[in-house]
Design an enzyme around this catalytic site. Sequence first.
Site, PDB file in Angstrom:
ATOM      1  N   LYS A  19       0.821  -1.209   0.000  1.00  0.00           N
ATOM      2  CA  LYS A  19       0.000   0.000   0.000  1.00  0.00           C
ATOM      3  C   LYS A  19       0.860   1.266   0.000  1.00  0.00           C
ATOM      4  O   LYS A  19       0.589   2.222  -0.722  1.00  0.00           O
ATOM      5  CB  LYS A  19      -0.940  -0.018   1.222  1.00  0.00           C
ATOM      6  CG  LYS A  19      -1.982   1.102   1.242  1.00  0.00           C
ATOM      7  CD  LYS A  19      -3.226   0.676   1.987  1.00  0.00           C
ATOM      8  CE  LYS A  19      -3.019   0.536   3.478  1.00  0.00           C
ATOM      9  NZ  LYS A  19      -3.148   1.827   4.195  1.00  0.00           N
ATOM     10  N   SER A  20       1.914   1.269   0.811  1.00  0.00           N
ATOM     11  CA  SER A  20       2.777   2.454   0.895  1.00  0.00           C
ATOM     12  C   SER A  20       3.412   2.778  -0.454  1.00  0.00           C
ATOM     13  O   SER A  20       3.441   3.937  -0.883  1.00  0.00           O
ATOM     14  CB  SER A  20       3.875   2.230   1.943  1.00  0.00           C
ATOM     15  OG  SER A  20       3.343   2.098   3.229  1.00  0.00           O
ATOM     16  N   ARG A  24       2.729   6.072  -3.171  1.00  0.00           N
ATOM     17  CA  ARG A  24       3.846   6.922  -3.585  1.00  0.00           C
ATOM     18  C   ARG A  24       4.080   6.874  -5.090  1.00  0.00           C
ATOM     19  O   ARG A  24       4.492   7.869  -5.685  1.00  0.00           O
ATOM     20  CB  ARG A  24       5.105   6.518  -2.804  1.00  0.00           C
ATOM     21  CG  ARG A  24       5.054   6.960  -1.335  1.00  0.00           C
ATOM     22  CD  ARG A  24       6.008   6.156  -0.452  1.00  0.00           C
ATOM     23  NE  ARG A  24       6.065   6.682   0.913  1.00  0.00           N
ATOM     24  CZ  ARG A  24       5.142   6.454   1.842  1.00  0.00           C
ATOM     25  NH1 ARG A  24       4.072   5.719   1.554  1.00  0.00           N
ATOM     26  NH2 ARG A  24       5.270   6.956   3.066  1.00  0.00           N
ATOM     27  N   GLY A  90      -4.902   8.094   5.723  1.00  0.00           N
ATOM     28  CA  GLY A  90      -3.999   9.057   6.344  1.00  0.00           C
ATOM     29  C   GLY A  90      -2.793   9.344   5.469  1.00  0.00           C
ATOM     30  O   GLY A  90      -2.281  10.471   5.450  1.00  0.00           O
ATOM     31  N   SER A 163       8.031   9.187  12.000  1.00  0.00           N
ATOM     32  CA  SER A 163       6.876   8.925  11.149  1.00  0.00           C
ATOM     33  C   SER A 163       7.258   9.048   9.678  1.00  0.00           C
ATOM     34  O   SER A 163       7.728  10.104   9.240  1.00  0.00           O
ATOM     35  CB  SER A 163       5.746   9.913  11.467  1.00  0.00           C
ATOM     36  OG  SER A 163       4.781   9.921  10.438  1.00  0.00           O
ATOM     37  N   GLN A 165       5.177   9.130   7.215  1.00  0.00           N
ATOM     38  CA  GLN A 165       4.253  10.047   6.554  1.00  0.00           C
ATOM     39  C   GLN A 165       4.700  11.491   6.726  1.00  0.00           C
ATOM     40  O   GLN A 165       4.619  12.288   5.782  1.00  0.00           O
ATOM     41  CB  GLN A 165       2.841   9.842   7.088  1.00  0.00           C
ATOM     42  CG  GLN A 165       2.238   8.507   6.682  1.00  0.00           C
ATOM     43  CD  GLN A 165       0.828   8.315   7.200  1.00  0.00           C
ATOM     44  OE1 GLN A 165       0.226   9.219   7.780  1.00  0.00           O
ATOM     45  NE2 GLN A 165       0.278   7.129   6.996  1.00  0.00           N
ATOM     46  N   ASP A 316       2.302  -1.570  11.701  1.00  0.00           N
ATOM     47  CA  ASP A 316       1.035  -2.058  11.158  1.00  0.00           C
ATOM     48  C   ASP A 316       0.778  -3.522  11.483  1.00  0.00           C
ATOM     49  O   ASP A 316      -0.356  -3.993  11.392  1.00  0.00           O
ATOM     50  CB  ASP A 316       0.995  -1.865   9.638  1.00  0.00           C
ATOM     51  CG  ASP A 316       0.820  -0.405   9.250  1.00  0.00           C
ATOM     52  OD1 ASP A 316       0.275   0.364  10.075  1.00  0.00           O
ATOM     53  OD2 ASP A 316       1.232  -0.026   8.146  1.00  0.00           O
ATOM     54  N   ARG A 389      -7.114  -3.648  10.033  1.00  0.00           N
ATOM     55  CA  ARG A 389      -6.084  -4.510  10.610  1.00  0.00           C
ATOM     56  C   ARG A 389      -6.581  -5.247  11.862  1.00  0.00           C
ATOM     57  O   ARG A 389      -6.147  -6.371  12.136  1.00  0.00           O
ATOM     58  CB  ARG A 389      -4.820  -3.705  10.902  1.00  0.00           C
ATOM     59  CG  ARG A 389      -4.255  -3.059   9.642  1.00  0.00           C
ATOM     60  CD  ARG A 389      -2.779  -2.856   9.677  1.00  0.00           C
ATOM     61  NE  ARG A 389      -2.354  -2.026   8.556  1.00  0.00           N
ATOM     62  CZ  ARG A 389      -2.067  -2.479   7.343  1.00  0.00           C
ATOM     63  NH1 ARG A 389      -2.178  -3.760   7.078  1.00  0.00           N
ATOM     64  NH2 ARG A 389      -1.670  -1.643   6.387  1.00  0.00           N
TER      65      ARG A 389
END
Length: 430
Positions: A19-20, A24, A90, A163, A165, A316, A389
Amino acid sequence: MELSRVKLVKGQIRVPSDKSISHRAVILGAIAEGKTYVEDWLVSADTLATLRVIRSLGVKVVRKGTNLVIEGTDYTFREPQDVLNCANSGTTARLMLGVLSTQPFFSVLTGDRSLRNRPMLRVVEPLRQMGASLDGRHHADKLPICVRGGSLKGISFFNKRASAQVKSSLLLAGLRAEGYTEISEPYSSRDHTERMLKAFGVNLYKMEGKDGHIVKMEGFQKLYGTKVVCPADPSSAAFFCALALLVEGSELILKDVLVNPTRDGFYRKVRQMGGHVEYTNLRELGGEPVADVVVRGGNRLKSVEVKPEEVPSLIDELPILAVLMAFAEGTSVVRGAQELRVKESDRIKAIVENLRAMGAKVEELEDGFIIEGSMSLKGATIKTYGDHRIAMAFSVAGLVAQGKTYIDDPNCVKVSYPNFYKDLFSVVQT
């Protein structure tokens, strides 16, 4: 959804892409010059939110299944005609705050009820220091947030929560900031943005300093469209790994899993617990290390401690790691994970409450929990709090618990893994 104990886990599976990296790939493709080709992109509620936002800024994206072709704008977007809705994501909200801070127009970001209650000031404050104008509820700590971007200056910023993010948002803003943008962290957060920026032609400097890990980048560098191949998500694979570990005689192969050292903390921790997890066919894909993960069940697991500096590499996966801890011999401890309080749900509360409902002995801490392991759990009704999750972790628990387990909101898994239950049932024998 009703779940019962399974007899065996066997086969091989390629879980959806990371997902990350999928988020991106869309954002960097949009700000680059020329075309970017993305293969094996994750199609989920969160990543589609990023795609919608990018398209609302005038970016042309053609999607055929899990493949994308993005027409880059060289960081020149069209002013949006409406509020930009990040849904439950987020990552979308925080990274796009950095992108929009570079733009000479007015924009507003919002999200669903859950996202509107998640903290944003950690990104907003350093972006203000760079020269962007951001305003919103609670001094812009909560969405909706309006952004008036423009001329930015690079800053040196200590990212105390480590973080990814926050770091990514500032790097994306720093690409159009005067001078250097420097971000230091006490321990390294996910580095997908740095790796992908390099693939798009950006020069980055990574070093160690008195404040820990440092990333430094000069502004006004051009990105060039490229090809991005998205590997399988280690967070999604972790649920299958845990299930195979807990069922004696099981053997499962998880294909093409991202094993970036800032992301594979769960698998390292499982090995410390005595679980059989092996990386095979280790290789590099688009600048990221990838492997096929072989998992064999039946080993007696032992208790383990997660220290604060280890949390970023498995943040996560902590809900599913907590389930493993409940079956391990001895007392396990997680500290330094207060970030779990402000995810899609208060995950510390959700983990503690649901494990207790299944018969585990758990002590809640402000920044984690203490779990006294046992040989078994009993079925219960699981409160997911709409958190994907939590739903997936306790679905795994339900498949190894005595009796029946009920998941109150199984549909919430669509945020990251729409076909989770279909894939789960494809590798189990009842």
